[in-house]
Every structure is written in structure tokens, then in C-alpha cells.
Motif scaffolding. Structure first.
Motif, PDB file in Angstrom:
ATOM      1  N   LEU A  85     -19.912  90.621  28.076  1.00  0.00           N
ATOM      2  CA  LEU A  85     -18.782  89.705  28.213  1.00  0.00           C
ATOM      3  C   LEU A  85     -19.266  88.261  28.192  1.00  0.00           C
ATOM      4  O   LEU A  85     -18.703  87.403  27.495  1.00  0.00           O
ATOM      5  N   LEU A  86     -20.333  87.964  28.931  1.00  0.00           N
ATOM      6  CA  LEU A  86     -20.885  86.617  28.965  1.00  0.00           C
ATOM      7  C   LEU A  86     -21.378  86.192  27.592  1.00  0.00           C
ATOM      8  O   LEU A  86     -21.080  85.086  27.113  1.00  0.00           O
ATOM      9  N   GLN A  87     -22.107  87.082  26.941  1.00  0.00           N
ATOM     10  CA  GLN A  87     -22.663  86.739  25.628  1.00  0.00           C
ATOM     11  C   GLN A  87     -21.566  86.486  24.601  1.00  0.00           C
ATOM     12  O   GLN A  87     -21.626  85.517  23.829  1.00  0.00           O
ATOM     13  N   ASN A  88     -20.537  87.340  24.585  1.00  0.00           N
ATOM     14  CA  ASN A  88     -19.447  87.159  23.625  1.00  0.00           C
ATOM     15  C   ASN A  88     -18.731  85.828  23.845  1.00  0.00           C
ATOM     16  O   ASN A  88     -18.376  85.127  22.891  1.00  0.00           O
ATOM     17  N   ALA A  89     -18.514  85.495  25.115  1.00  0.00           N
ATOM     18  CA  ALA A  89     -17.839  84.237  25.414  1.00  0.00           C
ATOM     19  C   ALA A  89     -18.683  83.046  24.967  1.00  0.00           C
ATOM     20  O   ALA A  89     -18.175  82.085  24.366  1.00  0.00           O
ATOM     21  N   GLN A  90     -19.976  83.076  25.250  1.00  0.00           N
ATOM     22  CA  GLN A  90     -20.860  81.974  24.851  1.00  0.00           C
ATOM     23  C   GLN A  90     -20.903  81.825  23.336  1.00  0.00           C
ATOM     24  O   GLN A  90     -20.905  80.702  22.814  1.00  0.00           O
ATOM     25  N   GLU A  91     -20.910  82.938  22.621  1.00  0.00           N
ATOM     26  CA  GLU A  91     -20.947  82.867  21.152  1.00  0.00           C
ATOM     27  C   GLU A  91     -19.649  82.300  20.591  1.00  0.00           C
ATOM     28  O   GLU A  91     -19.662  81.618  19.555  1.00  0.00           O
ATOM     29  N   ALA A 103     -12.787  80.649  25.391  1.00  0.00           N
ATOM     30  CA  ALA A 103     -13.766  81.642  24.972  1.00  0.00           C
ATOM     31  C   ALA A 103     -13.786  82.839  25.922  1.00  0.00           C
ATOM     32  O   ALA A 103     -13.835  84.001  25.504  1.00  0.00           O
ATOM     33  N   VAL A 104     -13.733  82.554  27.222  1.00  0.00           N
ATOM     34  CA  VAL A 104     -13.698  83.638  28.213  1.00  0.00           C
ATOM     35  C   VAL A 104     -12.421  84.445  28.034  1.00  0.00           C
ATOM     36  O   VAL A 104     -12.426  85.682  28.093  1.00  0.00           O
ATOM     37  N   TRP A 105     -11.316  83.755  27.824  1.00  0.00           N
ATOM     38  CA  TRP A 105     -10.023  84.419  27.634  1.00  0.00           C
ATOM     39  C   TRP A 105     -10.092  85.402  26.459  1.00  0.00           C
ATOM     40  O   TRP A 105      -9.690  86.570  26.582  1.00  0.00           O
ATOM     41  N   GLU A 106     -10.590  84.943  25.326  1.00  0.00           N
ATOM     42  CA  GLU A 106     -10.623  85.791  24.134  1.00  0.00           C
ATOM     43  C   GLU A 106     -11.617  86.942  24.278  1.00  0.00           C
ATOM     44  O   GLU A 106     -11.325  88.084  23.885  1.00  0.00           O
ATOM     45  N   ALA A 107     -12.788  86.651  24.843  1.00  0.00           N
ATOM     46  CA  ALA A 107     -13.793  87.708  25.014  1.00  0.00           C
ATOM     47  C   ALA A 107     -13.279  88.800  25.955  1.00  0.00           C
ATOM     48  O   ALA A 107     -13.420  89.999  25.685  1.00  0.00           O
ATOM     49  N   ALA A 108     -12.666  88.397  27.052  1.00  0.00           N
ATOM     50  CA  ALA A 108     -12.148  89.374  28.016  1.00  0.00           C
ATOM     51  C   ALA A 108     -10.996  90.177  27.434  1.00  0.00           C
ATOM     52  O   ALA A 108     -10.896  91.391  27.649  1.00  0.00           O
ATOM     53  N   ASN A 109     -10.124  89.518  26.679  1.00  0.00           N
ATOM     54  CA  ASN A 109      -9.001  90.232  26.074  1.00  0.00           C
ATOM     55  C   ASN A 109      -9.480  91.292  25.092  1.00  0.00           C
ATOM     56  O   ASN A 109      -8.882  92.361  24.970  1.00  0.00           O
ATOM     57  N   GLY A 110     -10.569  90.985  24.388  1.00  0.00           N
ATOM     58  CA  GLY A 110     -11.136  91.983  23.478  1.00  0.00           C
ATOM     59  C   GLY A 110     -11.615  93.212  24.236  1.00  0.00           C
ATOM     60  O   GLY A 110     -11.369  94.355  23.820  1.00  0.00           O
ATOM     61  N   ILE A 129     -10.377  93.859  34.159  1.00  0.00           N
ATOM     62  CA  ILE A 129     -10.917  92.865  33.220  1.00  0.00           C
ATOM     63  C   ILE A 129     -10.011  91.634  33.184  1.00  0.00           C
ATOM     64  O   ILE A 129     -10.483  90.483  33.171  1.00  0.00           O
ATOM     65  N   SER A 130      -8.707  91.853  33.168  1.00  0.00           N
ATOM     66  CA  SER A 130      -7.773  90.717  33.153  1.00  0.00           C
ATOM     67  C   SER A 130      -7.911  89.886  34.419  1.00  0.00           C
ATOM     68  O   SER A 130      -7.831  88.650  34.379  1.00  0.00           O
ATOM     69  N   ASP A 131      -8.121  90.537  35.538  1.00  0.00           N
ATOM     70  CA  ASP A 131      -8.318  89.821  36.799  1.00  0.00           C
ATOM     71  C   ASP A 131      -9.590  88.985  36.753  1.00  0.00           C
ATOM     72  O   ASP A 131      -9.604  87.805  37.141  1.00  0.00           O
ATOM     73  N   VAL A 132     -10.666  89.592  36.260  1.00  0.00           N
ATOM     74  CA  VAL A 132     -11.935  88.869  36.113  1.00  0.00           C
ATOM     75  C   VAL A 132     -11.746  87.655  35.210  1.00  0.00           C
ATOM     76  O   VAL A 132     -12.199  86.540  35.514  1.00  0.00           O
ATOM     77  N   ARG A 133     -11.078  87.857  34.087  1.00  0.00           N
ATOM     78  CA  ARG A 133     -10.803  86.767  33.140  1.00  0.00           C
ATOM     79  C   ARG A 133     -10.093  85.607  33.831  1.00  0.00           C
ATOM     80  O   ARG A 133     -10.503  84.442  33.710  1.00  0.00           O
ATOM     81  N   ASP A 134      -9.019  85.921  34.571  1.00  0.00           N
ATOM     82  CA  ASP A 134      -8.225  84.866  35.196  1.00  0.00           C
ATOM     83  C   ASP A 134      -9.020  84.083  36.234  1.00  0.00           C
ATOM     84  O   ASP A 134      -8.862  82.869  36.371  1.00  0.00           O
ATOM     85  N   ARG A 135      -9.889  84.764  36.957  1.00  0.00           N
ATOM     86  CA  ARG A 135     -10.681  84.083  37.980  1.00  0.00           C
ATOM     87  C   ARG A 135     -11.706  83.137  37.350  1.00  0.00           C
ATOM     88  O   ARG A 135     -11.914  82.011  37.826  1.00  0.00           O
ATOM     89  N   ILE A 136     -12.337  83.592  36.282  1.00  0.00           N
ATOM     90  CA  ILE A 136     -13.335  82.740  35.616  1.00  0.00           C
ATOM     91  C   ILE A 136     -12.651  81.566  34.929  1.00  0.00           C
ATOM     92  O   ILE A 136     -13.127  80.414  34.995  1.00  0.00           O
ATOM     93  N   VAL A 137     -11.527  81.835  34.265  1.00  0.00           N
ATOM     94  CA  VAL A 137     -10.793  80.761  33.585  1.00  0.00           C
ATOM     95  C   VAL A 137     -10.345  79.697  34.589  1.00  0.00           C
ATOM     96  O   VAL A 137     -10.478  78.484  34.340  1.00  0.00           O
ATOM     97  N   ALA A 138      -9.824  80.126  35.736  1.00  0.00           N
ATOM     98  CA  ALA A 138      -9.393  79.165  36.751  1.00  0.00           C
ATOM     99  C   ALA A 138     -10.559  78.304  37.209  1.00  0.00           C
ATOM    100  O   ALA A 138     -10.413  77.074  37.384  1.00  0.00           O
ATOM    101  N   GLU A 139     -11.712  78.901  37.380  1.00  0.00           N
ATOM    102  CA  GLU A 139     -12.893  78.149  37.806  1.00  0.00           C
ATOM    103  C   GLU A 139     -13.290  77.123  36.748  1.00  0.00           C
ATOM    104  O   GLU A 139     -13.598  75.966  37.063  1.00  0.00           O
ATOM    105  N   LEU A 140     -13.267  77.520  35.493  1.00  0.00           N
ATOM    106  CA  LEU A 140     -13.656  76.606  34.408  1.00  0.00           C
ATOM    107  C   LEU A 140     -12.659  75.458  34.252  1.00  0.00           C
ATOM    108  O   LEU A 140     -13.029  74.351  33.846  1.00  0.00           O
TER     109      LEU A 140
END
Length: 555
Positions: A85-91, A103-110, A129-140
Motif C-alpha cells: 500500500l505504501l509503495q503504490n501510494a508513493q509511486e 495517492a493514498v486514496w487511490e492506492a487504498a481504493n485499489g 482498508i477504507s478506514d485506514v485510508r481515511d485516517r492517513i488522508v486526514a493526517e496528510l
């Protein structure tokens, strides 16, 4: 005493509570696709610290809870730290110019889409996964973390939905009740609310109209949610309807008909808690938890150790172990199952050992049975073993023969597909017992994915069609002498438990938070009264009518 009801949802966890509404913070929403970062490498580097911070917070929360709650939180932490998940988002940042949050949103949705397409257990993880996505997105984005904030006073929590990580951290007495607009009776929110003893109503259309600070009464047994004028009125009405649980710890009706109340467990700590809470045995030991995190099949000795940790808590008592409930919807690295277009209807459960595409599936089953038999011999527990996803008498016979070769004296099967109900007499003549998985039986009966919010009402365990199937099993049990247990979430509903007993169910297996209320409910009725409840519920037109018909018998 009826609630001055304004909303009706799906009952998810019994009990009545009244209090002020606190709305749960919504997720941050979909981030913008641009502008592209001026420094892609620097933007990509922001993601890992945000991931680590979210992981640290969830790990700290997991350390404060135990049992099902801890299990859910630890699974979520694992998903936060998934390197893919981290690698896909960074790419997506460095190669496609996405801002970090997007990027985090799209990687997590995939990832979530892939899990959802698998169905079953893996589809359940898509919500995580959606919960994880939302928490990371909020932080960013520098926004408050979504979900439940620390409560400064007891409250009724209202949300569009609750993430498993939020529900797992709730404290009874502070979280008075839960009301969600989405979700179904088999969702993580519902299961955890029951285990915590918190009244809950899910799939409640219009919950978004409840405002912060308003006073409400929530009835988790009927699905009613009603606004009242004042907080005092809400608290008094809930208190007046409160049921004092008076139960001596023995499962039986008022006229002495024995109905053992057993525990659902997945590991040693869960078994120890169940034993401490007075469970009369284990009705469902989910053995697959020893497999799901393993890159390679655990050795027979490692399996034995895991099984001993559970069985030793119930020495001299019955422990029913379900063999590996995995397959295409719970992929395991050491089983080379091919992808399937509809894994919920594919090679899973006992089919792994019977289908040649599963590699050494039969060997996996034999090693598991050997480990269970050895653990039973070491601990003195009364081992019973059952196979999941059995549809025919021939499959049941094959499994029983396999158990007998390992010296396992009591072998049974899960009833999860309608075909197994229609051939119950034949199956019951092959086995020593059967156990109903109401969650799966409902989803196959109604062709309704148990994780689908729009179809949640079809998976309501009060559905008359489902009750009629269970009644057919009770009748087959009477003809054959083969006992029927229920280990699905339906067993945790005190009102429904009496209906199940009336339908001919011989034992009920629940989480720890439900056992006392179920025991008290059954203990207050005779077997004849349970049968009367079963008759009116079975004859009802829909789940709402079924509940009302049973409640009407209490005057």
C-alpha cells in the motif's frame, strides 16, 4: 413501553439506552487530484510518517482492549503497515504527479476493490482498508482524525457508519448506544457491540437527521430510535425498561429443559475469557486464526500448541472446533487455489480438502485433525470437530470417516447452505451433531452478500424464511436424534434465543457479552412458551412482524 419512534433500523445488539446524541466525525472525503507537487520526491516522503503515526495510534488503542476488539484493531494495524500500500501510494506521487493524500486514496481504493471482489471474509476487510485510508488522508491534509473522539460524558453515538477500529475502542457505560445509517446485523460494528454489551441499531435510514445534543432513546432489540424532549426523559424511559439479568449460569428453561450456553472463541485468551465468564463449553472454535497469518502451513506441533491453549481452558467440558474455514475468499499462501469469479460460491471450507485444485488440501485437513486430537488428549477437553461448507450427505460421511481415522469420536458439520437443510435427515444420519452458521445460511438463502449495506435487511436473523429453515432442522433433529446447535450471531439476541429453542435448537454459542442476557431470557420461559414464540415468529410476514409478534406474547 414503546418508544415515541421516529426512525426504524435493524436491531444489532439488544438493550435499551437513552442519552444525548454525539455525532461521529465523518471521513475527510475524496481529496483533489491536483495540483501536481513541485517536489514529487518530497511529497512522496510525507506518506510514510503519516502511515507510521496512524499505526502507532491504533497500536496504542489495541493495547487497551482484549478479545474480539483487540483482534480487530491488530488486523487493522497490519493493513496500515502493508508495504505494498505504501509503495503504490508513493509511486502514484512520483510517477503520476498525484498529491500525497490523493495517492493514498487511490492506492487504498485499489486494494479495497480487490478485496471486495473476493467476497466473504476478504470483503469484510475492505471496510478496514477504507478506514485506514481515511485516517492517513486526514493526517496528510492536517484534518482531525475521523471516527470517535474521546467522550467527556456518556452519549449515544450516531454515524453514517463506524469503522471496526472505532467500535473496538468503545467503553460500555460511556458509549450508551450506537446508531448507524449503514451496516448490517453481521457487520463488525454489530458483532463488537454485542460482545461489549452496547445496544446498537444499524442500517437506520434517517440517522443523519439526529443532531448533536438532542435526546434519544435507542432500543437495540426492536430497532427503534426516537427523539424525546429532554435528556432526563430519555434516561428515565431507558431506565424504566431496563431488564435486570438474574441468571445462575446454567442454560435451561424455567421447567428444566437444558440448553447449554457455549462460547465462540478464536484463540487462547478468548477461551480463557469465555471460561472465566462461565461458558459451559465452546460451541465454535475458529481454528483458522492459526492459519490466516501464516506464510507456510503451521506444523502439526505448532497447531497442537495453539489448540492446547484453547482446549486447556475447558478441560472436562465440550469444545467444538471448526476445521479450516478458508479458501478462495480467505487465500492462504500454502494452498494454491486458482482465482474464481465468485469465490463465495467456490472452493472453500471442506471443499479445499475435497477439490484437487487445492493442492494438498486433504493433507492439510489430516494434519489439523491430528493436531486437534493430540490437544484433546493432552488437555482432557471433550473434543468435537465440525466441517464448514458441507452441502451433501456424501461430504458429511467423508468428513466423519476422516475424523474417525484420527480417533475423534464426535464429528459433525456446519449447516450454512440451504441444500444441507433440505437433506438434513440424510446428513444427520451420518454425523453426531450439526451446528447452524446463521450468517452464511442467511446470505445463501437470500442471495444477499452479508457485507452489502443495501441488502442488510435480508440478512436479519429474524427473517421468517430463515427461521423456517431452522425449524426444519429442529424437526429433522427430532426424527434422527442428532442435536442442532446455533453458533451464528443470532444466538446472541435474547428474544431470538427463546425462538431458536422453540424451533428445536439444543445449544447456543455466543460471545461473552451476550451470554447472561440470553441465559436469563431462556430461564424465564418454559419450553412450551419458547415453542409458542417460535410458532408466531415462524408464521410472520417479515422480521418486524416477527419481533412484534414475539414481544406481544409478553403483554
Amino acid at each position: 413501553m414503546p418508544i415515541p419512534s421516529t426512525l426504524i433500523g435493524i436491531p444489532a445488539s439488544p438493550g435499551r439506552a437513552g442519552g444525548r446524541v454525539v455525532r461521529v466525525a465523518e471521513p475527510p472525503g475524496e481529496p483533489a487530484t491536483g495540483p501536481a507537487p513541485a517536489d514529487p520526491a518530497g511529497e512522496a516522503a510525507r506518506i510514510e510518517p503519516a502511515v507510521e503515526l496512524v499505526s502507532t495510534r491504533l497500536t496504542a488503542r489495541a493495547a487497551t482492549v482484549s478479545g474480539d476488539a483487540r483482534e480487530v484493531l491488530e488486523a487493522t494495524v497490519t493493513m496500515v503497515g502493508d508495504p505494498a500500500l505504501l509503495q503504490n501510494a508513493q509511486e502514484l506521487v512520483t510517477e503520476r504527479g498525484r498529491p500525497a493524500a490523493r495517492a493514498v486514496w487511490e492506492a487504498a481504493n485499489g486494494f479495497a476493490a480487490t478485496l471486495s471482489s473476493m467476497g466473504g471474509y476478504m470483503a469484510e476487510r475492505a471496510r478496514d482498508i477504507s478506514d485506514v485510508r481515511d485516517r492517513i488522508v486526514a493526517e496528510l491534509l492536517g484534518l482531525p482524525a475521523p471516527g470517535v473522539a474521546d467522550l467527556d460524558a456518556p452519549a449515544v453515538l450516531v454515524a453514517t457508519d463506524l469503522a471496526p477500529a472505532d467500535t473496538a475502542g468503545l467503553k460500555p457505560g460511556v458509549a450508551l448506544a450506537l446508531v448507524t445509517e449503514q451496516g448490517g446485523p453481521t457487520s463488525h460494528t454489530a458483532i463488537l457491540a454485542r460482545s461489549l454489551g452496547i445496544p446498537a441499531v444499524v442500517g437506520c435510514a434517517g440517522a443523519s437527521t439526529l443532531t448533536d445534543g438532542s435526546a434519544v432513546i435507542v432500543d437495540g432489540a426492536t430497532g427503534e430510535v426516537g427523539e424525546v424532549a429532554t435528556l432526563d426523559e430519555a434516561v428515565e424511559a431507558a431506565a424504566a425498561a431496563a431488564v435486570v439479568t438474574d441468571w445462575d449460569g446454567v442454560g435451561r428453561t424455567a421447567d428444566g429443559h437444558v440448553v447449554p450456553l457455549l462460547a465462540n472463541v478464536g484463540d487462547g485468551p478468548g477461551a480463557a475469557k469465555g471460561a472465566a465468564d462461565g461458558a459451559e463449553g465452546v460451541g465454535l472454535f475458529r481454528t483458522e486464526l492459526a492459519f490466516l497469518s501464516a506464510a507456510e502451513e503451521p506444523s502439526e506441533s505448532r497447531q497442537r500448541e495453539a489448540y492446547v491453549a484453547v482446549l486447556s481452558a475447558f478441560a472436562g467440558k465440550p469444545v467444538t472446533a471448526r476445521t479450516l474455514d478458508a479458501g478462495a475468499d480467505k487465500p492462504l499462501p500454502f494452498l494454491s487455489l486458482d482465482g474464481e469469479p465468485n469465490p463465495a460460491l467456490g472452493v472453500r471450507g471442506l471443499r479445499i480438502a475435497r477439490d484437487g485444485s487445492g493442492g494438498d488440501g486433504a493433507g492439510v485437513l489430516d494434519r489439523q485433525l491430528a493436531g486437534l486430537a493430540a490437544a484433546a488428549k493432552e488437555t482432557g477437553a471433550e473434543l468435537k470437530v465440525m466441517a464448514p461448507m458441507v452441502a451433501t450427505a456424501e461430504e458429511a460421511r467423508w468428513f466423519v470417516e476422516r475424523c474417525r481415522t484420527h480417533g475423534i469420536g464426535r464429528a459433525g458439520v456446519m449447516i450454512e447452505v440451504p441444500a444441507a437443510v433440505l437433506t438434513a435427515d440424510e446428513i444427520m444420519r451420518e454425523v453426531d451433531f450439526v451446528s447452524v452458521g446463521t450468517n452464511d445460511l442467511a446470505q445463501y438463502l437470500f442471495a444477499a452478500d452479508r457485507q452489502s449495506g443495501p441488502l442488510a435487511a435480508l440478512n436479519d436473523p429474524w427473517q421468517p424464511a430463515l427461521l423456517r429453515l431452522i425449524g426444519m432442522l429442529g424437526e429433522a433433529s427430532e426424527r434422527t436424534g442428532c442435536p442442532v446447535g446455533v453458533c451464528g450471531e443470532a444466538a446472541a439476541d435474547p428474544a431470538l434465543a427463546s425462538v431458536l429453542v422453540g424451533l428445536g435448537v439444543a445449544s447456543l454459542s455466543t460471545g461473552p457479552g451476550a451470554r447472561a442476557a440470553v441465559g436469563a431470557a431462556i430461564g424465564g420461559l418454559t419450553l412450551a412458551q419458547c415453542r409458542e414464540r417460535a410458532a408466531v415468529a415462524r408464521a410472520a410476514a417479515d422480521p418486524i412482524d416477527a419481533r412484534r409478534a414475539v414481544a406481544a406474547l409478553d403483554g
